[in-house]
Design a protein around this motif. Structure first.
Motif, short mmCIF file in Angstrom:
data_model
loop_
_atom_site.label_atom_id
_atom_site.label_comp_id
_atom_site.label_asym_id
_atom_site.label_seq_id
_atom_site.Cartn_x
_atom_site.Cartn_y
_atom_site.Cartn_z
N HIS A 131 -40.67 -13.96 -7.09
CA HIS A 131 -39.91 -15.85 -6.99
C HIS A 131 -38.83 -14.69 -5.13
O HIS A 131 -39.07 -15.95 -4.62
CB HIS A 131 -39.20 -14.90 -8.01
CG HIS A 131 -38.09 -15.39 -8.38
ND1 HIS A 131 -37.70 -17.08 -8.48
CD2 HIS A 131 -36.74 -15.98 -7.21
CE1 HIS A 131 -36.55 -17.75 -8.39
NE2 HIS A 131 -35.84 -17.37 -7.85
N HIS A 135 -39.49 -17.10 -2.34
CA HIS A 135 -38.53 -18.27 -1.20
C HIS A 135 -38.64 -17.98 0.11
O HIS A 135 -37.72 -18.70 1.57
CB HIS A 135 -37.13 -17.71 -1.49
CG HIS A 135 -36.39 -18.08 -2.78
ND1 HIS A 135 -35.38 -19.45 -2.96
CD2 HIS A 135 -35.48 -17.54 -3.66
CE1 HIS A 135 -35.17 -19.95 -4.07
NE2 HIS A 135 -35.21 -18.39 -4.77
N ARG A 203 -31.20 -25.76 -6.61
CA ARG A 203 -31.41 -25.92 -7.68
C ARG A 203 -33.44 -25.70 -7.78
O ARG A 203 -33.79 -25.44 -8.60
CB ARG A 203 -30.78 -26.59 -9.31
CG ARG A 203 -29.95 -26.51 -9.38
CD ARG A 203 -29.56 -27.18 -10.22
NE ARG A 203 -28.65 -28.13 -10.16
CZ ARG A 203 -27.53 -28.55 -9.92
NH1 ARG A 203 -26.63 -27.86 -9.68
NH2 ARG A 203 -27.74 -30.38 -9.49
N GLU A 206 -35.06 -23.35 -7.14
CA GLU A 206 -35.24 -22.07 -7.51
C GLU A 206 -36.45 -22.94 -8.95
O GLU A 206 -37.42 -21.31 -9.19
CB GLU A 206 -34.36 -22.28 -8.63
CG GLU A 206 -32.82 -21.53 -7.98
CD GLU A 206 -32.87 -19.93 -7.09
OE1 GLU A 206 -33.17 -18.91 -7.91
OE2 GLU A 206 -32.82 -19.82 -6.33
N ASP A 210 -40.00 -19.84 -8.08
CA ASP A 210 -40.31 -19.74 -9.23
C ASP A 210 -41.56 -19.84 -10.36
O ASP A 210 -42.64 -19.23 -11.00
CB ASP A 210 -39.54 -20.06 -11.26
CG ASP A 210 -38.84 -19.86 -11.59
OD1 ASP A 210 -38.14 -18.52 -10.33
OD2 ASP A 210 -37.65 -20.31 -12.34
N ILE A 250 -31.02 -14.97 -7.33
CA ILE A 250 -31.88 -14.88 -8.77
C ILE A 250 -31.65 -15.93 -10.29
O ILE A 250 -31.97 -16.58 -10.43
CB ILE A 250 -32.65 -13.66 -9.22
CG1 ILE A 250 -33.94 -14.78 -9.92
CG2 ILE A 250 -32.31 -12.80 -10.02
CD1 ILE A 250 -35.20 -13.56 -10.16
N HIS A 266 -28.12 -22.93 -9.62
CA HIS A 266 -29.70 -22.47 -10.86
C HIS A 266 -29.47 -23.32 -11.48
O HIS A 266 -28.31 -23.85 -11.74
CB HIS A 266 -29.73 -20.91 -10.54
CG HIS A 266 -29.71 -20.16 -9.67
ND1 HIS A 266 -28.68 -19.51 -9.32
CD2 HIS A 266 -30.38 -19.11 -9.81
CE1 HIS A 266 -28.85 -18.63 -8.01
NE2 HIS A 266 -29.83 -18.65 -8.54
N ARG A 272 -35.43 -22.63 -16.51
CA ARG A 272 -36.48 -22.34 -16.38
C ARG A 272 -37.77 -21.90 -16.20
O ARG A 272 -38.77 -21.50 -16.48
CB ARG A 272 -36.11 -21.33 -15.24
CG ARG A 272 -34.88 -22.28 -14.50
CD ARG A 272 -34.08 -20.99 -13.37
NE ARG A 272 -34.97 -19.86 -12.71
CZ ARG A 272 -34.29 -18.97 -12.33
NH1 ARG A 272 -32.79 -18.28 -12.08
NH2 ARG A 272 -34.65 -18.79 -11.26
#
Length: 289
Positions: A131, A135, A203, A206, A210, A250, A266, A272
């Motif tokens: 993850h 990024h 968000r 993220e 994922d 995270i 997030h 998620r």
């Protein structure tokens, strides 16, 4: 789709900035001054973001000899992601969290806490590392820097508007006087709107990271399992550090429900996990074909 959404949100931030300049100042001078101040401060922070964030959490560099299993995991996943090997850092303490930082893949670092290393299984930790590498691969630090720069300019204009409300005339002769309605928007509404847009961008990134983790490890369920454990742990033992760096982590330090969720950096853990399990089904179908 997430990249298009991010671009649209960045454009919305820019449009908000331009609109404020028109309604408040009526000319380019105020916008240029506010934007220049915000750009210099935020881009400087972005350039040194790796060291600033690492120091904020007292992250310590580790070598292959000091943490062979962790180092090998980062090295293997970096090779699979086709990015340069980032620096590997360990954050002392029982809190379970992780983050990536750096201005580009060649100047990046991955930091994990001692708590996350001991709490998660090898597969779960691999999902977390993947993850963070996603990024880096997606250059999310650059995206956040652009959002912070424009958001900072909007905040600067808000401060300028507050000063104008006390010391400047309220007329708009020759397009130089502040507009009362624009002044009100600048002081109260615009900074709030900019914050909400920045949180939405965070968000969005993220979700993308994922998905990148699931595809890199071919095991989305491992990250889903890790997120469940991390959320429970974060509420019991939040990581100690500057709250300004929470978008890097995270998972949020605390769960936020209702209206507070608007300001969460997030997405909800439930959302998620749902997307990760959907990705698992998608990958399974691809294997059967």
């Amino acid at each position: 789709m997430n990249q298009v959404k991010t671009l649209a949100l960045l454009s919305l931030l820019s449009g908000l900035l331009v609109g404020l300049g028109y309604w408040i100042i009526g000319g380019p001078t105020g916008i240029l001054v506010g934007l220049a101040i915000a750009a210099v401060s935020n881009l400087s922070s972005w350039y040194f973001s790796d060291q600033i964030a690492l120091r904020a959490y007292n992250a310590q560099p580790v070598s292959r000899d000091q943490a062979p299993a962790l180092y090998a995991m980062v090295e293997r996943l970096s090779l699979a992601a086709e990015i340069p090997m980032p620096g590997v850092y360990l954050i002392p303490g029982p809190a379970a969290n992780a983050f990536a930082t750096g201005r580009d893949p060649s100047h990046a670092a991955v930091a994990v806490t001692e708590g996350i290393v001991t709490m998660l299984t090898s597969a779960e930790l691999e999902g977390v590392i993947a993850h963070e590498l996603s990024h880096i691969l997606n250059r999310d630090t650059l995206t956040q820097a652009v959002a912070a720069t424009v958001g900072g300019a909007i905040s600067s204009l808000a401060y300028m508007a507050q000063w104008a409300s006390y010391g400047m005339a309220s007329d708009r002769d020759d397009n130089r006087g502040p507009n009362p309605i624009g002044l009100l928007l600048a002081i109260f509404v615009a900074p709030l709107a900019a914050t909400l847009i920045q949180m939405t961008i965070s968000r969005t990134r993220e979700f993308e990271a994922d998905a990148g983790s699931g595809r890199l490890t071919k095991n989305p369920r491992a990250l889903a399992s890790a997120l469940q454990k991390l959320e429970a742990s974060a509420q019991r033992t939040p990581i100690q550090g500057n709250p300004a760096f929470e978008p890097l982590l995270i998972i949020n330090a605390f769960s936020r429900q209702g209206m507070a969720g608007l300001f969460a950096t997030h997405p909800s853990t439930e959302a998620r996990i749902e997307k990760l399990l959907a990705l698992e089904a998608e990958l399974a179908k691809a294997v059967k074909r």
